[in-house]
Design a protein around this motif. Structure first.
Motif, PDB file in Angstrom:
ATOM      1  N   TYR A 179       0.833  -1.203   0.000  1.00 26.33           N
ATOM      2  CA  TYR A 179       0.000   0.000   0.000  1.00 26.33           C
ATOM      3  C   TYR A 179       0.866   1.252   0.000  1.00 26.33           C
ATOM      4  CZ  TYR A 179      -3.416   3.447   1.613  1.00 26.33           C
ATOM      5  OH  TYR A 179      -4.209   4.555   1.723  1.00 26.33           O
ATOM      6  N   ASN A 180       1.894   1.261   0.850  1.00 19.01           N
ATOM      7  CA  ASN A 180       2.826   2.387   0.914  1.00 19.01           C
ATOM      8  C   ASN A 180       3.845   2.231  -0.210  1.00 19.01           C
ATOM      9  OD1 ASN A 180       1.985   3.564   3.654  1.00 19.01           O
ATOM     10  ND2 ASN A 180       2.406   1.432   4.169  1.00 19.01           N
ATOM     11  N   ARG A 181       3.767   3.111  -1.201  1.00 15.75           N
ATOM     12  CA  ARG A 181       4.578   2.914  -2.405  1.00 15.75           C
ATOM     13  C   ARG A 181       5.525   4.088  -2.633  1.00 15.75           C
ATOM     14  NH1 ARG A 181       2.698  -1.275  -5.232  1.00 15.75           N
ATOM     15  NH2 ARG A 181       3.744  -0.707  -7.158  1.00 15.75           N
ATOM     16  N   PHE A 182       6.775   3.730  -2.925  1.00 18.89           N
ATOM     17  CA  PHE A 182       7.776   4.694  -3.355  1.00 18.89           C
ATOM     18  C   PHE A 182       8.319   4.123  -4.665  1.00 18.89           C
ATOM     19  CE2 PHE A 182      12.262   6.253  -3.246  1.00 18.89           C
ATOM     20  CZ  PHE A 182      11.977   7.598  -3.402  1.00 18.89           C
ATOM     21  N   THR A 183       7.710   4.545  -5.773  1.00 24.11           N
ATOM     22  CA  THR A 183       7.926   3.878  -7.057  1.00 24.11           C
ATOM     23  C   THR A 183       9.372   3.945  -7.523  1.00 24.11           C
ATOM     24  OG1 THR A 183       5.641   4.406  -7.661  1.00 24.11           O
ATOM     25  CG2 THR A 183       7.080   3.681  -9.426  1.00 24.11           C
ATOM     26  N   LYS A 184      10.056   5.047  -7.268  1.00 26.25           N
ATOM     27  CA  LYS A 184      11.471   5.122  -7.657  1.00 26.25           C
ATOM     28  C   LYS A 184      12.264   3.973  -7.029  1.00 26.25           C
ATOM     29  CE  LYS A 184      12.166  10.051  -8.679  1.00 26.25           C
ATOM     30  NZ  LYS A 184      10.760  10.505  -8.677  1.00 26.25           N
ATOM     31  N   GLY A 185      11.959   3.692  -5.759  1.00 23.90           N
ATOM     32  CA  GLY A 185      12.627   2.583  -5.085  1.00 23.90           C
ATOM     33  C   GLY A 185      12.194   1.234  -5.625  1.00 23.90           C
ATOM     34  N   ILE A 186      10.899   1.092  -5.917  1.00 25.46           N
ATOM     35  CA  ILE A 186      10.377  -0.167  -6.461  1.00 25.46           C
ATOM     36  C   ILE A 186      11.016  -0.471  -7.806  1.00 25.46           C
ATOM     37  CG2 ILE A 186       8.304  -1.257  -7.434  1.00 25.46           C
ATOM     38  CD1 ILE A 186       6.700   0.105  -5.201  1.00 25.46           C
ATOM     39  N   PHE A 187      11.123   0.548  -8.671  1.00 25.96           N
ATOM     40  CA  PHE A 187      11.744   0.349  -9.976  1.00 25.96           C
ATOM     41  C   PHE A 187      13.181  -0.133  -9.830  1.00 25.96           C
ATOM     42  CE2 PHE A 187       8.778   3.674 -12.104  1.00 25.96           C
ATOM     43  CZ  PHE A 187       7.862   2.681 -12.405  1.00 25.96           C
ATOM     44  N   SER A 188      13.900   0.391  -8.851  1.00 21.57           N
ATOM     45  CA  SER A 188      15.286  -0.036  -8.642  1.00 21.57           C
ATOM     46  C   SER A 188      15.351  -1.419  -8.000  1.00 21.57           C
ATOM     47  CB  SER A 188      16.030   0.973  -7.748  1.00 21.57           C
ATOM     48  OG  SER A 188      16.127   2.226  -8.376  1.00 21.57           O
ATOM     49  N   TRP A 189      14.410  -1.708  -7.101  1.00 19.84           N
ATOM     50  CA  TRP A 189      14.442  -2.955  -6.348  1.00 19.84           C
ATOM     51  C   TRP A 189      14.274  -4.178  -7.247  1.00 19.84           C
ATOM     52  CZ3 TRP A 189      11.485  -7.218  -5.260  1.00 19.84           C
ATOM     53  CH2 TRP A 189      11.830  -7.961  -4.122  1.00 19.84           C
ATOM     54  N   VAL A 190      13.416  -4.081  -8.268  1.00 17.74           N
ATOM     55  CA  VAL A 190      13.166  -5.260  -9.118  1.00 17.74           C
ATOM     56  C   VAL A 190      14.364  -5.607  -9.993  1.00 17.74           C
ATOM     57  CG1 VAL A 190      10.667  -4.949  -9.166  1.00 17.74           C
ATOM     58  CG2 VAL A 190      12.055  -3.869 -10.921  1.00 17.74           C
ATOM     59  N   GLY A 191      15.302  -4.671 -10.147  1.00 19.35           N
ATOM     60  CA  GLY A 191      16.528  -4.977 -10.888  1.00 19.35           C
ATOM     61  C   GLY A 191      16.352  -4.912 -12.395  1.00 19.35           C
ATOM     62  N   PHE A 192      16.847  -5.937 -13.091  1.00 19.38           N
ATOM     63  CA  PHE A 192      16.877  -6.033 -14.540  1.00 19.38           C
ATOM     64  C   PHE A 192      17.937  -5.079 -15.127  1.00 19.38           C
ATOM     65  CE2 PHE A 192      12.759  -7.833 -13.545  1.00 19.38           C
ATOM     66  CZ  PHE A 192      12.657  -8.907 -14.423  1.00 19.38           C
ATOM     67  N   LYS A 193      18.219  -5.271 -16.385  1.00 25.06           N
ATOM     68  CA  LYS A 193      19.250  -4.488 -17.064  1.00 25.06           C
ATOM     69  C   LYS A 193      18.698  -3.102 -17.394  1.00 25.06           C
ATOM     70  CE  LYS A 193      22.500  -4.767 -20.956  1.00 25.06           C
ATOM     71  NZ  LYS A 193      22.877  -5.522 -22.179  1.00 25.06           N
ATOM     72  N   THR A 194      19.319  -2.079 -16.810  1.00 26.90           N
ATOM     73  CA  THR A 194      18.781  -0.719 -16.891  1.00 26.90           C
ATOM     74  C   THR A 194      19.773   0.235 -17.532  1.00 26.90           C
ATOM     75  OG1 THR A 194      17.491  -1.101 -14.876  1.00 26.90           O
ATOM     76  CG2 THR A 194      17.801   1.185 -15.561  1.00 26.90           C
TER      77      THR A 194
END
Length: 311
Positions: A179-194
């Motif tokens: 519920y508590n979302r910090f999308t910048k962190g979520i995008f980094s947390w999932v990883g993958f080639k960026t």
């Protein structure tokens, strides 16, 4: 033909809607002229706007069936709007964009090229320069330094929400349902080639920013609490050190009384020390309370947003 889904959060952006749409259409027309062909669809997320934002979106919908929208029952915040977009958007690739054109659509062909030719899973954007006052610039720089020291994931400084993602990447982001979302962190947390590309900051196409300094500070605190338990460890260490120093002080007072006799002098400094210790305790309780508040909201299992209208 592959499809790119565009997520566009909107809050009181009535003057920007048509300008944004025309600019995106121009970019895709140029891509088509250069034999780079993609279908594209829009998902405008109306985050409880009080102006005619929704009406402007509906006008676009009347002439373009690729325009879709989700309208909230009230303002739930940009994080909820992006979450709604990710949950509704289709397409082989997904982009999150601001409607004010501070996220230039002209970067899309370059972003697509990196994903298609260099096998990246996500291409994000970083502003090289941005007109903002000294206080905001200092706080922004300090926030990224602090959170990157505290968190297990690195969040690049001045990174925008603007990014192009593969469907696999989006599907994994959707697995994080907090519920508590910090999308910048979520995008980094999932990883993958960026891959990150830099661009010069641009002014809003129309309207005014809805982010106050207080809201930015609150958002920064949310990010630190959501992606780090270091503040809890700090509170533990502060409490431990305070206890140790208080114990030494107590031993000193007892020894002084035994060796030199008691004295009523020094009560102002004693009161000051008591107030200092109480302040430290309240500070630590505040940190713990912030985390408990997050847990409380998570356990309620409330929806991140409520949809009033969707098409």
């Amino acid at each position: 033909m592959e499809t790119i889904g565009l997520i566009v959060p909107c809050y009181n952006e009535e003057p920007s809607i048509k300008i944004f749409y025309d600019e995106v259409e121009r970019v895709f027309s140029e891509m088509h002229a250069n034999h780079v062909d993609y279908n594209h669809e829009y998902w405008f997320i109306n985050d409880g706007s009080s102006d005619n934002t929704l009406e402007e979106i509906k006008k676009l919908r009347e002439n373009d069936e690729n325009v879709h929208y989700v309208s909230f029952s009230r303002n739930f915040g940009k994080e909820s709007a992006m979450s709604a977009g990710l949950e509704n958007v289709g397409g082989d690739y997904v982009a999150v964009m601001d409607v004010d054109l501070q996220d230039p659509p002209a970067l899309l062909p370059q972003m697509i090229k990196y994903i298609k030719e260099d096998d990246y899973d996500v291409v994000g954007c970083v502003q090289k320069s941005r007109k903002q006052n000294f206080v905001r610039a200092f706080l922004s720089s300090s926030f990224y330094k602090v959170i990157n020291k505290m968190s297990d994931v690195e969040i690049k400084q001045n990174v925008r929400d603007y990014r192009l993602m593969t469907r696999q990447y989006v599907d994994n982001v959707l697995k994080l349902t907090e519920y508590n979302r910090f999308t910048k962190g979520i995008f980094s947390w999932v990883g993958f080639k960026t891959k990150y590309i830099e661009y010069d900051g641009v002014e809003r196409a129309a309207g005014e920013s809805h982010w106050s300094l207080y809201q930015l500070l609150e958002y920064s605190l949310e990010g630190i609490v959501d992606f780090s338990d270091v503040p809890l460890k700090v509170a533990t260490w502060v409490g431990g050190v305070s206890f140790f120093l208080s114990l030494i002080g107590l031993i000193f007072v007892i020894l002084r009384a035994i060796l030199f006799g008691g004295s009523v002098s020094g009560w102002p400094s004693l009161v000051s020390i008591i107030l200092l210790i109480n302040g430290v305790q309240l500070f630590c309780l505040g940190i713990v309370g912030n985390y408990i508040g997050k847990i409380y909201l998570e356990t309620k299992h409330r929806p991140k947003y409520i949809v009033k209208e969707k098409k």
